[in-house]
Design a protein around this motif. Structure first.
Motif, short mmCIF file in Angstrom:
data_model
loop_
_atom_site.label_atom_id
_atom_site.label_comp_id
_atom_site.label_asym_id
_atom_site.label_seq_id
_atom_site.Cartn_x
_atom_site.Cartn_y
_atom_site.Cartn_z
N GLY A 180 0.82 -1.22 0.00
CA GLY A 180 0.00 0.00 0.00
C GLY A 180 0.84 1.26 0.00
O GLY A 180 0.51 2.23 -0.66
N ARG A 181 1.96 1.24 0.74
CA ARG A 181 2.85 2.41 0.76
C ARG A 181 3.55 2.58 -0.58
O ARG A 181 3.72 3.68 -1.08
N GLU A 182 3.95 1.47 -1.18
CA GLU A 182 4.72 1.51 -2.42
C GLU A 182 3.85 1.76 -3.65
O GLU A 182 4.19 2.55 -4.52
N PHE A 183 2.70 1.08 -3.72
CA PHE A 183 1.88 1.11 -4.94
C PHE A 183 0.50 1.73 -4.74
O PHE A 183 -0.26 1.84 -5.68
N GLY A 184 0.17 2.12 -3.52
CA GLY A 184 -1.14 2.69 -3.25
C GLY A 184 -2.18 1.61 -3.05
O GLY A 184 -1.98 0.46 -3.43
N ALA A 185 -3.27 2.02 -2.43
CA ALA A 185 -4.36 1.08 -2.17
C ALA A 185 -5.65 1.66 -2.73
O ALA A 185 -5.99 2.81 -2.45
N PRO A 186 -6.37 0.88 -3.54
CA PRO A 186 -7.65 1.38 -4.07
C PRO A 186 -8.61 1.66 -2.93
O PRO A 186 -8.70 0.88 -1.98
N ASP A 187 -9.29 2.78 -3.00
CA ASP A 187 -10.21 3.17 -1.94
C ASP A 187 -11.09 4.30 -2.47
O ASP A 187 -10.78 4.91 -3.49
N LEU A 188 -12.16 4.59 -1.76
CA LEU A 188 -12.99 5.74 -2.14
C LEU A 188 -12.29 7.02 -1.70
O LEU A 188 -11.70 7.07 -0.62
N LEU A 189 -12.37 8.05 -2.53
CA LEU A 189 -11.83 9.36 -2.16
C LEU A 189 -12.65 9.92 -1.01
O LEU A 189 -13.83 9.61 -0.87
N PRO A 190 -12.06 10.78 -0.19
CA PRO A 190 -12.83 11.40 0.90
C PRO A 190 -13.98 12.26 0.38
O PRO A 190 -14.98 12.45 1.08
N GLY A 191 -13.87 12.76 -0.84
CA GLY A 191 -14.92 13.55 -1.49
C GLY A 191 -14.74 13.44 -2.98
O GLY A 191 -13.72 12.94 -3.45
N PRO A 192 -15.69 13.90 -3.77
CA PRO A 192 -15.57 13.79 -5.23
C PRO A 192 -14.34 14.53 -5.75
O PRO A 192 -13.96 15.57 -5.22
N CYS A 193 -13.73 14.00 -6.79
CA CYS A 193 -12.61 14.66 -7.45
C CYS A 193 -13.11 16.00 -8.00
O CYS A 193 -14.14 16.05 -8.66
N ARG A 194 -12.35 17.05 -7.76
CA ARG A 194 -12.76 18.38 -8.23
C ARG A 194 -12.64 18.53 -9.74
O ARG A 194 -13.24 19.42 -10.32
N LEU A 195 -11.86 17.65 -10.35
CA LEU A 195 -11.66 17.77 -11.79
C LEU A 195 -12.69 16.97 -12.58
O LEU A 195 -13.32 17.46 -13.49
N CYS A 196 -12.88 15.68 -12.20
CA CYS A 196 -13.77 14.83 -13.00
C CYS A 196 -15.01 14.35 -12.25
O CYS A 196 -15.91 13.78 -12.85
N GLY A 197 -15.05 14.54 -10.92
CA GLY A 197 -16.23 14.15 -10.16
C GLY A 197 -16.24 12.71 -9.67
O GLY A 197 -17.15 12.31 -8.95
N SER A 198 -15.25 11.92 -10.01
CA SER A 198 -15.22 10.51 -9.61
C SER A 198 -15.00 10.40 -8.10
O SER A 198 -14.39 11.26 -7.47
N ARG A 199 -15.48 9.30 -7.51
CA ARG A 199 -15.20 9.02 -6.10
C ARG A 199 -14.15 7.92 -5.95
O ARG A 199 -13.73 7.59 -4.85
N LEU A 200 -13.71 7.32 -7.07
CA LEU A 200 -12.72 6.25 -7.02
C LEU A 200 -11.33 6.84 -6.84
O LEU A 200 -10.96 7.77 -7.53
N GLY A 201 -10.56 6.27 -5.90
CA GLY A 201 -9.25 6.83 -5.64
C GLY A 201 -8.21 5.77 -5.34
O GLY A 201 -8.50 4.59 -5.24
N VAL A 202 -6.98 6.24 -5.21
CA VAL A 202 -5.86 5.42 -4.77
C VAL A 202 -5.25 6.17 -3.59
O VAL A 202 -4.90 7.34 -3.70
N ARG A 203 -5.16 5.46 -2.45
CA ARG A 203 -4.66 6.08 -1.22
C ARG A 203 -3.20 5.72 -1.04
O ARG A 203 -2.81 4.57 -1.09
N TYR A 204 -2.37 6.75 -0.85
CA TYR A 204 -0.96 6.63 -0.52
C TYR A 204 -0.75 7.25 0.85
O TYR A 204 -1.56 8.08 1.28
N PRO A 205 0.34 6.93 1.54
CA PRO A 205 0.61 7.61 2.82
C PRO A 205 0.70 9.12 2.65
O PRO A 205 0.34 9.87 3.55
#
Length: 182
Positions: A35-60
């Motif tokens: 997860g630290r190296e490659f990120g972990a798929p997760d929901l964004l805390p809020g919608p992306c301001r650019l495209c509106g998606s809620r899908l995200g990748v969480r890094y430290p």
């Protein structure tokens, strides 16, 4: 019969459904490192301001939008006009396909009666003209509508290959254009 962990000195049991011969403690350590190296798929805390998606990748260090790769929380300069991204679009209505172009596809497609958005290609009127020439045998006389033949369908499949939602691709192009602008 459970086996023991493959890590030297560890005698803990390996869970039956484990993908590798590691105990739960070492599986968790590997997952945290990944997860630290490659990120972990997760929901964004809020919608992306650019495209509106809620899908995200969480890094430290923070979050990225999984659709357009915009850094979550980064501000967009709203005083700048939106970037221009020309696309050639493929719309299906019954057994016909419209091949057109637009720099504002949401507005343009809202004005055209259609059943499905089949795909986008990044390009302007020159690419649109090339597609019209390429599929001239399928074209309804002096229109941008074409018969949905196997040949045209194969081209649309190629354009769409690996893309579940054409709007995600368009969002990525917009994000890239914004990032290049700085």
């Amino acid at each position: 019969m459970p086996t023991s962990c493959a890590i030297d000195g560890c005698r803990d049991a390996v869970p039956r459904e484990a993908p590798v011969e590691l105990c739960e403690r070492h599986l968790n350590a590997a997952a945290e490192w990944s997860g630290r190296e490659f990120g972990a798929p997760d929901l964004l805390p809020g919608p992306c301001r650019l495209c509106g998606s809620r899908l995200g990748v969480r890094y430290p260090s923070g979050w990225l939008c999984a659709v357009c790769e915009w850094v979550h929380g980064e501000l967009i300069d709203t005083e700048l006009p939106p970037p221009r991204v020309d696309v050639v679009y493929y719309l299906r209505f019954g057994d016909r396909v419209k091949i057109g172009t637009s720099a504002n596809p949401r507005q343009r497609l809202a004005a055209i009666w259609h059943d499905d958005l089949l795909g986008f290609e990044r390009g302007d009127r020159r690419l649109e003209r090339r597609r019209h020439e390429q599929f001239s045998d399928e074209r309804f006389d002096r229109t941008e509508w074409f018969r949905l033949t196997d040949r045209l369908g194969a081209h649309v499949d190629t354009v769409r290959r690996g893309i579940d939602d054409p709007w995600d691709l368009y969002a990525r192009w917009l994000s890239e254009a914004v990032a290049l602008r700085g």
